[in-house]
Design an enzyme around this catalytic site. Structure first.
Site, PDB file in Angstrom:
ATOM      1  CG  ASP A 195      46.062  33.921  28.868  1.00 36.64           C
ATOM      2  OD1 ASP A 195      46.447  32.766  29.108  1.00 36.64           O
ATOM      3  OD2 ASP A 195      45.655  34.709  29.746  1.00 36.64           O
ATOM      4  CD  GLU A 221      49.077  35.467  30.591  1.00 38.95           C
ATOM      5  OE1 GLU A 221      48.236  35.516  31.511  1.00 38.95           O
ATOM      6  OE2 GLU A 221      49.386  36.462  29.892  1.00 38.95           O
ATOM      7  CD  GLU A 247      46.576  33.552  35.016  1.00 40.68           C
ATOM      8  OE1 GLU A 247      45.356  33.386  35.132  1.00 40.68           O
ATOM      9  OE2 GLU A 247      47.093  34.055  34.010  1.00 40.68           O
ATOM     10  CG  HIS A 297      47.040  37.490  36.105  1.00 36.66           C
ATOM     11  ND1 HIS A 297      45.977  37.270  36.965  1.00 36.66           N
ATOM     12  CD2 HIS A 297      46.623  37.108  34.873  1.00 36.66           C
ATOM     13  CE1 HIS A 297      44.958  36.779  36.278  1.00 36.66           C
ATOM     14  NE2 HIS A 297      45.319  36.668  35.020  1.00 36.66           N
TER      15      HIS A 297
END
Length: 382
Positions: A195, A221, A247, A297
């Protein structure tokens, strides 16, 4: 039939024992709004805002509450539409976060009044357990941001996780070395993702992705900010690893624009941002039209975690390259007392979280249990 009698807001927060580092910076304080909605028979439901809790609270207290109090406790669909119509110019931001918390809490109330889970209320769960992934480790302050990763990863493996998502973005060379070291540590059977937390430019994210590719990652991500749709497209066209994101998106139109880039392989709406259960269901339907896997998420308190577990149980399966089909469920492993106040998230022998048997979202929370982390409370009643 029962009506909504009161809305109460509880502002809670804490300082992590160690600052949580990612490519965007260091998180030294975490604050949330936990929304408590009560029906006239005393039934309680819970919702959450994590991104902009104080602004969302102001909208609820001085505006949206009038659309909710006095309404039938089961009318979550009608109330959702009425609140959407009140957004004005704020179609994608704080208004959607406020609506998200209300929708979560209304579903919780309605399901508890019927003695069923939210998944049952929305048509029935497709599964009774969901694969969980450890959302960590986080970068450390100092010359070697990845120094603590081997220790943390060992702890996640001992706990039973079969999928792990560390933070990345220290630089392409460091990212590549970190990913390959993690793959050697966990072996071939544990799923790995990384991420970037919107903290690097698209080209920097691409450079890191190319060097991390030998580690066999499921996805990278948020390789850049969500507004940089051309950047997402550029990374996707040349990255050997699939991209996940979504998200930070609040409206259905924002998800449509992201999907139209063709850049994402995994879509990650957050129930506390996209409109609660109602908004998540719309995003999931949009993803189905694109044949894309969708999964919640979640990086907040036990309220959003349990809501996301219910949503994941309602989400159709998609094969995405891992040993287990999607959806996965994100599990905050950073030492979050607002997630674990009722106990640690239990994993079974397969690294999965089971759907609770209780009504509503499946947890029993009382407002007084929030006192160690409480900053302020407020109430709006009929």
């Amino acid at each position: 039939m029962g009506t909504i009698a009161a809305i109460r807001g509880h502002h809670v927060g804490f300082a992590p024992a160690t600052a949580l580092g990612n490519a965007a910076g260091f998180i030294r304080r975490r604050d949330f709004l936990l929304l408590e909605i009560e029906a006239d028979d005393g039934t309680i439901g819970w919702g959450e805002v994590g991104a902009s809790p104080w602004a969302a609270a102001a909208l609820i207290r001085h505006g949206f509450a009038r659309q909710v109090i006095g309404q039938p406790a089961a009318a979550h669909g009608r109330i959702f539409e009425a609140l959407l119509a009140q957004r004005g110019y704020d179609q994608r931001g704080v208004s959607m976060m406020a609506i998200s918390a209300i929708d979560m809490a209304l579903h919780d109330v309605a399901a508890r009044r019927q003695g069923v889970s939210v998944a049952a209320l929305r048509g029935g769960a497709l599964r009774n357990r969901v694969p969980a992934y450890a959302s960590g480790p986080f970068m450390l302050e100092g010359p070697d941001p990845y120094a603590g990763f081997p220790r943390d990863i060992d702890a996640y493996l001992r706990r039973g996780f079969r999928a792990i998502k560390p933070r990345a973005g220290a630089g392409p060379a460091a990212d590549g070395a970190m990913a390959e070291a993690l793959r050697r540590q966990v072996g071939p059977d544990v799923a790995l993702m990384v991420d970037f937390n919107r903290g690097v430019t698209a080209r920097a994210g691409l450079a890191s992705a190319q060097l991390m590719a030998p580690a066999g990652l499921l996805w990278i991500e948020e390789p850049t900010v969500p507004e940089d749709l051309p950047g997402y497209r550029m990374v996707a066209q040349t990255s050997p690893i699939g991209i996940a994101g979504g998200e930070a998106l609040g409206s259905l139109a924002a998800f449509r624009e992201l999907l139209e880039t063709g850049a994402v392989s995994v879509v990650q709406p957050d129930l506390s941002v996209c409109g609660g259960y109602s908004g998540y269901a719309r995003v999931a339907a949009l993803c189905a039209a694109w044949d894309l896997p969708v999964m919640p998420h979640v990086f907040g308190t036990l309220v959003n975690f349990h809501a996301s577990l219910q949503a994941a149980a309602l989400t159709p399966s998609r094969r995405g390259g891992a040993a287990m089909p999607y959806p996965f469920l994100e599990c905050d492993v950073s030492g979050n007392p607002l997630l674990t106040m009722l106990g640690e998230v239990p994993l079974d022998a397969d690294g999965m979280v089971r759907l609770p048997e209780g009504p509503g979202a499946g947890f029993d929370l009382r407002a007084e249990q929030l006192s160690p982390w409480l900053v302020e409370s407020w109430s709006v009643a009929a």
